[in-house]
Design a protein around this motif. Sequence first.
Motif, PDB file in Angstrom:
ATOM      1  N   ALA A  50       0.833  -1.207   0.000  1.00  0.00           N
ATOM      2  CA  ALA A  50       0.000   0.000   0.000  1.00  0.00           C
ATOM      3  C   ALA A  50       0.864   1.253   0.000  1.00  0.00           C
ATOM      4  O   ALA A  50       0.590   2.216  -0.738  1.00  0.00           O
ATOM      5  CB  ALA A  50      -0.928  -0.008   1.215  1.00  0.00           C
ATOM      6  N   CYS A  51       1.915   1.262   0.817  1.00  0.00           N
ATOM      7  CA  CYS A  51       2.813   2.420   0.871  1.00  0.00           C
ATOM      8  C   CYS A  51       3.480   2.659  -0.478  1.00  0.00           C
ATOM      9  O   CYS A  51       3.578   3.805  -0.945  1.00  0.00           O
ATOM     10  CB  CYS A  51       3.866   2.216   1.958  1.00  0.00           C
ATOM     11  SG  CYS A  51       3.228   2.283   3.653  1.00  0.00           S
ATOM     12  N   VAL A  52       3.930   1.571  -1.111  1.00  0.00           N
ATOM     13  CA  VAL A  52       4.596   1.696  -2.414  1.00  0.00           C
ATOM     14  C   VAL A  52       3.627   2.236  -3.466  1.00  0.00           C
ATOM     15  O   VAL A  52       3.940   3.194  -4.192  1.00  0.00           O
ATOM     16  CB  VAL A  52       5.165   0.337  -2.857  1.00  0.00           C
ATOM     17  CG1 VAL A  52       5.666   0.413  -4.299  1.00  0.00           C
ATOM     18  CG2 VAL A  52       6.289  -0.098  -1.928  1.00  0.00           C
ATOM     19  N   LEU A  53       2.439   1.630  -3.542  1.00  0.00           N
ATOM     20  CA  LEU A  53       1.475   2.026  -4.565  1.00  0.00           C
ATOM     21  C   LEU A  53       0.957   3.445  -4.341  1.00  0.00           C
ATOM     22  O   LEU A  53       0.805   4.222  -5.291  1.00  0.00           O
ATOM     23  CB  LEU A  53       0.313   1.030  -4.600  1.00  0.00           C
ATOM     24  CG  LEU A  53       0.673  -0.376  -5.097  1.00  0.00           C
ATOM     25  CD1 LEU A  53      -0.516  -1.315  -4.967  1.00  0.00           C
ATOM     26  CD2 LEU A  53       1.166  -0.328  -6.540  1.00  0.00           C
ATOM     27  N   LEU A  54       0.686   3.808  -3.088  1.00  0.00           N
ATOM     28  CA  LEU A  54       0.200   5.160  -2.799  1.00  0.00           C
ATOM     29  C   LEU A  54       1.288   6.196  -3.057  1.00  0.00           C
ATOM     30  O   LEU A  54       1.004   7.318  -3.490  1.00  0.00           O
ATOM     31  CB  LEU A  54      -0.298   5.244  -1.359  1.00  0.00           C
ATOM     32  CG  LEU A  54      -1.605   4.488  -1.067  1.00  0.00           C
ATOM     33  CD1 LEU A  54      -1.924   4.513   0.418  1.00  0.00           C
ATOM     34  CD2 LEU A  54      -2.765   5.079  -1.873  1.00  0.00           C
ATOM     35  N   ALA A  55       2.531   5.820  -2.791  1.00  0.00           N
ATOM     36  CA  ALA A  55       3.645   6.740  -3.061  1.00  0.00           C
ATOM     37  C   ALA A  55       3.757   7.008  -4.557  1.00  0.00           C
ATOM     38  O   ALA A  55       3.938   8.157  -4.985  1.00  0.00           O
ATOM     39  CB  ALA A  55       4.946   6.163  -2.519  1.00  0.00           C
ATOM     40  N   PHE A  56       3.626   5.948  -5.365  1.00  0.00           N
ATOM     41  CA  PHE A  56       3.684   6.136  -6.812  1.00  0.00           C
ATOM     42  C   PHE A  56       2.455   6.876  -7.315  1.00  0.00           C
ATOM     43  O   PHE A  56       2.530   7.598  -8.315  1.00  0.00           O
ATOM     44  CB  PHE A  56       3.823   4.794  -7.524  1.00  0.00           C
ATOM     45  CG  PHE A  56       5.249   4.374  -7.733  1.00  0.00           C
ATOM     46  CD1 PHE A  56       5.938   4.757  -8.864  1.00  0.00           C
ATOM     47  CD2 PHE A  56       5.912   3.615  -6.782  1.00  0.00           C
ATOM     48  CE1 PHE A  56       7.269   4.384  -9.062  1.00  0.00           C
ATOM     49  CE2 PHE A  56       7.231   3.238  -6.958  1.00  0.00           C
ATOM     50  CZ  PHE A  56       7.914   3.628  -8.102  1.00  0.00           C
ATOM     51  N   LEU A  57       1.314   6.700  -6.635  1.00  0.00           N
ATOM     52  CA  LEU A  57       0.114   7.428  -7.019  1.00  0.00           C
ATOM     53  C   LEU A  57       0.328   8.926  -6.859  1.00  0.00           C
ATOM     54  O   LEU A  57      -0.139   9.730  -7.669  1.00  0.00           O
ATOM     55  CB  LEU A  57      -1.071   6.961  -6.167  1.00  0.00           C
ATOM     56  CG  LEU A  57      -2.457   7.506  -6.509  1.00  0.00           C
ATOM     57  CD1 LEU A  57      -3.530   6.467  -6.203  1.00  0.00           C
ATOM     58  CD2 LEU A  57      -2.763   8.784  -5.727  1.00  0.00           C
ATOM     59  N   GLN A 143      -8.163  11.801  -8.167  1.00  0.00           N
ATOM     60  CA  GLN A 143      -7.046  10.980  -7.711  1.00  0.00           C
ATOM     61  C   GLN A 143      -7.314  10.423  -6.308  1.00  0.00           C
ATOM     62  O   GLN A 143      -6.898   9.312  -5.990  1.00  0.00           O
ATOM     63  CB  GLN A 143      -5.759  11.810  -7.723  1.00  0.00           C
ATOM     64  CG  GLN A 143      -5.311  12.196  -9.118  1.00  0.00           C
ATOM     65  CD  GLN A 143      -4.027  12.993  -9.121  1.00  0.00           C
ATOM     66  OE1 GLN A 143      -3.247  12.939  -8.177  1.00  0.00           O
ATOM     67  NE2 GLN A 143      -3.788  13.754 -10.187  1.00  0.00           N
ATOM     68  N   THR A 144      -8.023  11.190  -5.495  1.00  0.00           N
ATOM     69  CA  THR A 144      -8.391  10.715  -4.150  1.00  0.00           C
ATOM     70  C   THR A 144      -9.336   9.526  -4.242  1.00  0.00           C
ATOM     71  O   THR A 144      -9.201   8.546  -3.495  1.00  0.00           O
ATOM     72  CB  THR A 144      -9.052  11.843  -3.343  1.00  0.00           C
ATOM     73  OG1 THR A 144      -8.142  12.949  -3.238  1.00  0.00           O
ATOM     74  CG2 THR A 144      -9.423  11.362  -1.939  1.00  0.00           C
ATOM     75  N   VAL A 145     -10.297   9.602  -5.167  1.00  0.00           N
ATOM     76  CA  VAL A 145     -11.221   8.484  -5.372  1.00  0.00           C
ATOM     77  C   VAL A 145     -10.464   7.243  -5.831  1.00  0.00           C
ATOM     78  O   VAL A 145     -10.722   6.125  -5.368  1.00  0.00           O
ATOM     79  CB  VAL A 145     -12.306   8.859  -6.403  1.00  0.00           C
ATOM     80  CG1 VAL A 145     -13.158   7.638  -6.757  1.00  0.00           C
ATOM     81  CG2 VAL A 145     -13.188   9.975  -5.873  1.00  0.00           C
ATOM     82  N   THR A 146      -9.508   7.417  -6.739  1.00  0.00           N
ATOM     83  CA  THR A 146      -8.689   6.301  -7.197  1.00  0.00           C
ATOM     84  C   THR A 146      -7.913   5.685  -6.038  1.00  0.00           C
ATOM     85  O   THR A 146      -7.791   4.461  -5.937  1.00  0.00           O
ATOM     86  CB  THR A 146      -7.700   6.767  -8.283  1.00  0.00           C
ATOM     87  OG1 THR A 146      -8.431   7.338  -9.376  1.00  0.00           O
ATOM     88  CG2 THR A 146      -6.861   5.606  -8.790  1.00  0.00           C
ATOM     89  N   ALA A 147      -7.398   6.527  -5.146  1.00  0.00           N
ATOM     90  CA  ALA A 147      -6.666   6.037  -3.974  1.00  0.00           C
ATOM     91  C   ALA A 147      -7.575   5.205  -3.075  1.00  0.00           C
ATOM     92  O   ALA A 147      -7.163   4.167  -2.540  1.00  0.00           O
ATOM     93  CB  ALA A 147      -6.086   7.210  -3.192  1.00  0.00           C
ATOM     94  N   LEU A 148      -8.833   5.631  -2.914  1.00  0.00           N
ATOM     95  CA  LEU A 148      -9.787   4.887  -2.086  1.00  0.00           C
ATOM     96  C   LEU A 148     -10.111   3.534  -2.720  1.00  0.00           C
ATOM     97  O   LEU A 148     -10.245   2.522  -2.023  1.00  0.00           O
ATOM     98  CB  LEU A 148     -11.070   5.704  -1.889  1.00  0.00           C
ATOM     99  CG  LEU A 148     -10.931   6.981  -1.060  1.00  0.00           C
ATOM    100  CD1 LEU A 148     -12.246   7.743  -1.032  1.00  0.00           C
ATOM    101  CD2 LEU A 148     -10.475   6.650   0.357  1.00  0.00           C
ATOM    102  N   ILE A 149     -10.229   3.508  -4.041  1.00  0.00           N
ATOM    103  CA  ILE A 149     -10.466   2.240  -4.738  1.00  0.00           C
ATOM    104  C   ILE A 149      -9.273   1.307  -4.528  1.00  0.00           C
ATOM    105  O   ILE A 149      -9.433   0.110  -4.265  1.00  0.00           O
ATOM    106  CB  ILE A 149     -10.698   2.485  -6.244  1.00  0.00           C
ATOM    107  CG1 ILE A 149     -11.990   3.267  -6.463  1.00  0.00           C
ATOM    108  CG2 ILE A 149     -10.742   1.162  -7.005  1.00  0.00           C
ATOM    109  CD1 ILE A 149     -12.227   3.667  -7.903  1.00  0.00           C
TER     110      ILE A 149
END
Length: 210
Positions: A50-57, A143-149
Amino acid sequence: MIWQDLYREFITLFVVIDPIGTIPVYLYAAKGVKPELRVKFALRAVLIAACVLLAFLVIGQIILETLGLRLGSFQVAGGIVLFLFALDMIFGQSKPATEIEMAERDDLSGAVFPLAMPSIASPGAILAVVILTDNHRTSVSEQTVTALILVSILALTFLLLLLATRIQKVIGDTGASVISRIMGLVLATVAIDAIINGLISLDLVALFAN
């Protein structure tokens, strides 16, 4: 964002993260971890991913544009790593009882590799979150909605990993060994497919064909 966009993003992230396909990787990576630590093992893997993917997001697009990296390069590299891991799943010898007992460890390093990366936070997943949150096309709210998904799919992945532990208790070591080898073949196929797609993205397949 309309419902069609939400559905498209959910399907895209679900496919590239592949919670179901992560189960055999988890069973293999966690087989030497003490049973009472396996929940922590799964949680650590999901949190790291999650940390890796959210960081790249958030900053992935900036990094990739700065370094000039391409999706194809990520796919080829990730495919090679997954293929090597799949070979170990297929040809790895079963451990004798004494070795299994010694492997009942407190070390949870396997949660990082290969479970968190490159299984959950795969090169495809990393690039997918970057593409879906293109700073030139999407707003901060989108982008926030994408992060929640993304977080919801990772939560589903964690629940499936918890169920995988129960499945292993039912089928035993022999059943787990058989499943590990079968899923190793599946993982090898996925890895080869990722490499081919990467080569196509880099136009190397057409180059070899000529």
